[in-house]
Write a protein that holds these residues in place. Structure first.
Motif, PDB file in Angstrom:
ATOM      1  N   ALA A  58       0.829  -1.206   0.000  1.00  0.00           N
ATOM      2  CA  ALA A  58       0.000   0.000   0.000  1.00  0.00           C
ATOM      3  C   ALA A  58       0.864   1.257   0.000  1.00  0.00           C
ATOM      4  N   ALA A  59       1.966   1.215   0.746  1.00  0.00           N
ATOM      5  CA  ALA A  59       2.857   2.377   0.793  1.00  0.00           C
ATOM      6  C   ALA A  59       3.471   2.641  -0.575  1.00  0.00           C
ATOM      7  N   VAL A  60       3.926   1.591  -1.264  1.00  0.00           N
ATOM      8  CA  VAL A  60       4.547   1.756  -2.578  1.00  0.00           C
ATOM      9  C   VAL A  60       3.526   2.259  -3.595  1.00  0.00           C
ATOM     10  N   SER A  62       0.726   3.817  -3.103  1.00  0.00           N
ATOM     11  CA  SER A  62       0.250   5.165  -2.766  1.00  0.00           C
ATOM     12  C   SER A  62       1.276   6.221  -3.148  1.00  0.00           C
ATOM     13  N   ASP A  63       2.551   5.867  -3.037  1.00  0.00           N
ATOM     14  CA  ASP A  63       3.618   6.815  -3.327  1.00  0.00           C
ATOM     15  C   ASP A  63       3.823   7.010  -4.819  1.00  0.00           C
ATOM     16  N   ASP A  64       3.589   5.935  -5.617  1.00  0.00           N
ATOM     17  CA  ASP A  64       3.849   5.996  -7.053  1.00  0.00           C
ATOM     18  C   ASP A  64       2.720   5.294  -7.796  1.00  0.00           C
ATOM     19  N   GLY A  65       1.819   6.063  -8.364  1.00  0.00           N
ATOM     20  CA  GLY A  65       0.660   5.493  -9.042  1.00  0.00           C
ATOM     21  C   GLY A  65       0.956   4.874 -10.385  1.00  0.00           C
ATOM     22  N   ALA A  74       7.932  -6.901  -5.697  1.00  0.00           N
ATOM     23  CA  ALA A  74       9.292  -7.314  -5.366  1.00  0.00           C
ATOM     24  C   ALA A  74       9.866  -6.439  -4.251  1.00  0.00           C
ATOM     25  N   GLY A  75       9.647  -5.138  -4.353  1.00  0.00           N
ATOM     26  CA  GLY A  75      10.138  -4.237  -3.321  1.00  0.00           C
ATOM     27  C   GLY A  75       9.471  -4.472  -1.978  1.00  0.00           C
TER      28      GLY A  75
END
Length: 259
Positions: A58-60, A62-65, A74-75
């Motif tokens: 969710a963090a990834v 939300s940060d980069d659509g 993977a991250g």
């Protein structure tokens, strides 16, 4: 894209499914049941893993659509791995694991990712398309006791656990958003309606749209109780009950038209 969901544990058990909804995306995770007596090398269980991975994803997203979904996964796997590397043996092949399904709206497109046996389904002008990673169903030697021998290995199947490279084996794609009427992401606790109980995906969509996603789960429980012999034919994959989760994504234009 309007989102609605329902999730329910298998009767008498804790729910190891997990859902994250946010403007523009939905994440569905299904923690793989750990058998008693099998050492996972980890002080955590699937319930911890699905929540930790859901939070990182969710963090990834939300940060980069625009980030590629397999890259995001993977991250997220790597970040979760780092969170328990000091306390757990991450080389253990029985380390907690989870399936992953993601749907994401971005300008002009709806993206999807499926890893292991969850499913994404969408309806467009060509009909209904289901994306299912069914590699576990085609493994002749696979059972719940020998799973470590074929998990996250070429020729076996891939699941989110401690290996970020598993994300590269996910099924990913994108469809033009103006052609999609509705989309669904679900765990195998719901897809058994189609796999074992003879419904079609249009019928599952109808259940979820008319009675909400919870109606599809009620249908699952009715079938599980009334027709367990259909599950028994599945042999190695048989569970009378399973955690069940469904996310329904509906185009705002589709919902407004009542089509």
């Amino acid at each position: 894209m309007d989102l609605a969901f329902a999730t329910e544990a298998a009767p008498g058990l804790r729910n190891d499914d997990h859902v994250v909804l946010a403007p523009g995306f939905a994440i569905v995770l299904d923690g793989v049941t750990q058998l008693p007596g099998i050492d996972s090398g980890c002080v955590h269980g699937p319930n911890w893993l699905v929540r930790a991975l859901g939070a990182e994803l969710a963090a990834v997203l939300s940060d980069d659509g625009e980030v590629a979904l397999d890259r995001a996964l993977a991250g997220a796997i790597e970040a979760v791995r780092d969170r328990h590397a000091a306390t757990c043996d991450l080389t253990n092949p029985n380390s907690p694991s989870t399936t992953v399904a993601i749907v994401r709206e971005r300008p002009g497109f709806l993206d999807y990712l499926v890893l292991c046996d969850s499913t994404v389904v969408f309806t467009d002008g060509d009909g209904v398309t289901a994306i299912t990673d069914d590699r576990t169903a085609h493994l002749a030697a696979y059972d719940r006791h020998s799973v470590a021998l074929v998990r996250n290995r070429p020729g076996g199947f891939w699941v989110a656990s401690t290996a970020p490279e598993a994300a590269g084996e996910a099924l990913v794609g994108a469809v033009p958003s103006d052609t999609v009427y509705r989309m669904m992401a679900c765990t195998d606790g719901v897809s058994r309606l189609v796999e074992f109980f003879g419904l079609g995906w249009p019928e599952v969509f109808e259940l979820a749209e008319r009675g909400g996603p919870r109606a599809a789960i009620r249908a699952v429980r009715t079938f599980e109780t009334g027709w367990p012999e259909r599950l028994q034919r599945a042999g190695r994959r048989f569970k009378q009950h399973d955690d069940a989760t469904l996310v329904l994504a509906t185009s705002a234009a589709y919902g407004a038209s009542g089509s």
